[in-house]
Design an enzyme around this catalytic site. Sequence first.
Site, PDB file in Angstrom:
ATOM      1  N   GLY B  54       0.827  -1.202   0.000  1.00 52.53           N
ATOM      2  CA  GLY B  54       0.000   0.000   0.000  1.00 52.53           C
ATOM      3  C   GLY B  54       0.856   1.243   0.000  1.00 52.53           C
ATOM      4  O   GLY B  54       1.982   1.236   0.499  1.00 52.53           O
ATOM      5  N   SER B  55       0.328   2.338  -0.549  1.00 51.15           N
ATOM      6  CA  SER B  55       1.037   3.614  -0.485  1.00 51.15           C
ATOM      7  C   SER B  55       0.807   4.248   0.883  1.00 51.15           C
ATOM      8  O   SER B  55       0.037   3.749   1.693  1.00 51.15           O
ATOM      9  CB  SER B  55       0.554   4.535  -1.602  1.00 51.15           C
ATOM     10  OG  SER B  55       0.926   3.994  -2.853  1.00 51.15           O
ATOM     11  N   GLY B  56       1.511   5.360   1.126  1.00 52.78           N
ATOM     12  CA  GLY B  56       1.387   6.036   2.413  1.00 52.78           C
ATOM     13  C   GLY B  56       2.571   5.774   3.324  1.00 52.78           C
ATOM     14  O   GLY B  56       2.638   6.292   4.429  1.00 52.78           O
ATOM     15  N   HIS B  57       3.514   4.936   2.843  1.00 52.73           N
ATOM     16  CA  HIS B  57       4.711   4.609   3.627  1.00 52.73           C
ATOM     17  C   HIS B  57       5.969   5.241   3.020  1.00 52.73           C
ATOM     18  O   HIS B  57       7.072   4.842   3.349  1.00 52.73           O
ATOM     19  CB  HIS B  57       4.919   3.096   3.682  1.00 52.73           C
ATOM     20  CG  HIS B  57       3.728   2.327   4.130  1.00 52.73           C
ATOM     21  ND1 HIS B  57       3.133   2.555   5.337  1.00 52.73           N
ATOM     22  CD2 HIS B  57       3.007   1.347   3.526  1.00 52.73           C
ATOM     23  CE1 HIS B  57       2.089   1.734   5.465  1.00 52.73           C
ATOM     24  NE2 HIS B  57       2.000   0.994   4.383  1.00 52.73           N
ATOM     25  N   LYS B 105       6.034  -7.544   2.676  1.00 57.02           N
ATOM     26  CA  LYS B 105       5.725  -7.338   4.092  1.00 57.02           C
ATOM     27  C   LYS B 105       4.556  -8.255   4.467  1.00 57.02           C
ATOM     28  O   LYS B 105       3.593  -8.383   3.705  1.00 57.02           O
ATOM     29  CB  LYS B 105       5.315  -5.877   4.350  1.00 57.02           C
ATOM     30  CG  LYS B 105       6.403  -4.869   3.970  1.00 57.02           C
ATOM     31  CD  LYS B 105       6.115  -3.466   4.489  1.00 57.02           C
ATOM     32  CE  LYS B 105       4.862  -2.802   3.960  1.00 57.02           C
ATOM     33  NZ  LYS B 105       4.828  -2.657   2.483  1.00 57.02           N
ATOM     34  N   ASP B 110      -1.222  -8.239   0.890  1.00 57.84           N
ATOM     35  CA  ASP B 110       0.029  -8.289   0.127  1.00 57.84           C
ATOM     36  C   ASP B 110       0.449  -9.733  -0.121  1.00 57.84           C
ATOM     37  O   ASP B 110       0.836 -10.106  -1.226  1.00 57.84           O
ATOM     38  CB  ASP B 110       1.149  -7.563   0.892  1.00 57.84           C
ATOM     39  CG  ASP B 110       0.930  -6.056   0.965  1.00 57.84           C
ATOM     40  OD1 ASP B 110       0.240  -5.514   0.089  1.00 57.84           O
ATOM     41  OD2 ASP B 110       1.451  -5.427   1.907  1.00 57.84           O
ATOM     42  N   HIS B 215      -0.190   0.975   9.450  1.00 50.40           N
ATOM     43  CA  HIS B 215      -1.409   1.200   8.667  1.00 50.40           C
ATOM     44  C   HIS B 215      -2.492   1.911   9.458  1.00 50.40           C
ATOM     45  O   HIS B 215      -3.688   1.751   9.198  1.00 50.40           O
ATOM     46  CB  HIS B 215      -1.950  -0.134   8.131  1.00 50.40           C
ATOM     47  CG  HIS B 215      -1.055  -0.749   7.117  1.00 50.40           C
ATOM     48  ND1 HIS B 215      -0.046  -1.622   7.455  1.00 50.40           N
ATOM     49  CD2 HIS B 215      -0.974  -0.574   5.781  1.00 50.40           C
ATOM     50  CE1 HIS B 215       0.602  -1.979   6.360  1.00 50.40           C
ATOM     51  NE2 HIS B 215       0.061  -1.358   5.341  1.00 50.40           N
TER      52      HIS B 215
END
Lengths: 329, 329
Positions: B54-57, B105, B110, B215
């Site tokens: 996921g994006s945001g990391h 991860k 994922d 998250h």
Amino acid sequence: MKKFLNNVDTLLGESLSGFAKAHADIIQLNSQPRYVKRINLGNRGKVALISGGGSGHEPLHTGFVGAGMLDAACPGQVFTSPTPDQMLAAAQAVEQGGGVLFIVKNYAGDVMNFEIAGEMLDYPNATVLVNDDISLPKTHSVGRRGVAGTLIVEKMVGAAAENGADLASCKALGDKANLATASMGVALSSCTVPALGKPTFELKENEMEMGVGIHGEHGRETQKLTSAAEIVEHIAGEIHAELKPEKGQSVLLHVNGFGATPLMELYLVYELAAQFWQKRGLNITRSLVGNYTTSLDMAGCSITLTLLDDELTKLWDAPVHTAALRWGC
Amino acid sequence: MKKFLNNVDTLLGESLSGFAKAHADIIQLNSQPRYVKRINLGNRGKVALISGGGSGHEPLHTGFVGAGMLDAACPGQVFTSPTPDQMLAAAQAVEQGGGVLFIVKNYAGDVMNFEIAGEMLDYPNATVLVNDDISLPKTHSVGRRGVAGTLIVEKMVGAAAENGADLASCKALGDKANLATASMGVALSSCTVPALGKPTFELKENEMEMGVGIHGEHGRETQKLTSAAEIVEHIAGEIHAELKPEKGQSVLLHVNGFGATPLMELYLVYELAAQFWQKRGLNITRSLVGNYTTSLDMAGCSITLTLLDDELTKLWDAPVHTAALRWGC
């Protein structure tokens, strides 16, 4: 106030101690008086570059000490100028026969203290004053502030000094890089100075602070929060009007986060700023995106544009090895 | 919600476009399906390393694509797994005859999607599952989460692949680096997912969330906010009990910010963690401090320790040239 903190009075010392341990391959910390100096000082006869200012802007300036950039940095307390004894001790530690160049952000306390240090110093010395923040008019009583453009000046002069440029050339180059650079910032939140324990100003949920500096002071104007596109259009427009670049001009575009804004948003701002200048025929040949000149935990960002020529491009590209900027070596 | 934003639906695409423009010397963006790939793919026959999530990391994972690290990264929507078509297209673009290693991860979405991709892929492939977060017990139903240790695995396997290690060796090395690594995080605030528009959980002014993932989910326990020294003592103590390092052991100490915590505080945490392990006779030979595995605008940090041997040290030191990590080249 929610911070990782033991004691407000020991925070800076503990943090600098951690910084010194984490980067012991690059820098060394002197605690009394406080300065960070580069371990491998480079060629004898090299001009010694020293900067400094209040803490809370990390990685500026300590993170820019190292090969190809600063020889020393003097950190003051949070948002508070360092004192002349720090600058004198730093100069003593890093001067190598080429004299000393101070790179100073234009804030009254910093200017005064570096001036005193310059007068007391036994070495030839000069000062580059950085005043890239166009939020204030040129005619402002104490002049324009030095903000994110400072690292660009430090990087370019650092490369020149490493290449053997003398004091007068380094000073002239710093002035040139500063003149070629304009910045403007916007905050979505204020920041919390540890010793104060509360935000330095209040913003409503639908407000932003346009034209902020980096010390938690109010900006030029509190405005209604608008879209990223409108914000960037406004800031880039002001920078464009200031620098008046011609079509085909090569530029370095730097989007700087103030500390609490995610990279995802900074790259969005970069995208919009890049579109703005590409539409106007500019050639964005160099970029820098990230949190480099911060204001503690402030949410917000600034946009900086530097007009490049071959000389400045080459100096930007030259090897640098510091905690926060590293390439080519 | 105060963010630089045009439209929640276009944020990721606009941001990736900015990322691709800012780092066009290192990576290339494919928009449909979405992946970022390294421009200079290195030696023919090299194992292709692909990660994603996921994006945001950010900068994880796109910021780690480049020479000496990942060959491609597949970004999903914010905190949402990418889909198998992204992984398949990325593999097609970067496979060079050495097969494909996925670095994943340990999050259910994922794991499932990379597994599907692996089954559909025409190339030999294997997966390294990263599960360095010790906040959850080993016996947790879906296992432990992959957090800030992921970049350490990516860096080390990236160096090995660059040096010509084959698929089985890269897989074994990734498992070894993962096993040598333990992380734990604490949040002082939650984060705000753009599509949600409000914080994912609430914390009172005197509370912190101990044992958080990345998250925006609740952590292991909401605790009273204590001093930095007590927080670090607790987290480092848990990591120490997990890894059981012996005196004289060389380690990499990584303090990671979640996005909104100033460097000054991260270096304070580093100082305290370094003291903790120095007192116990460990040899901190490598360090990394900064915002590398973030959770949007979350305030907080994690501590990661990796037990080093000569092989892992050499792989960590090997040249890397990505947007977010760069040394030796």
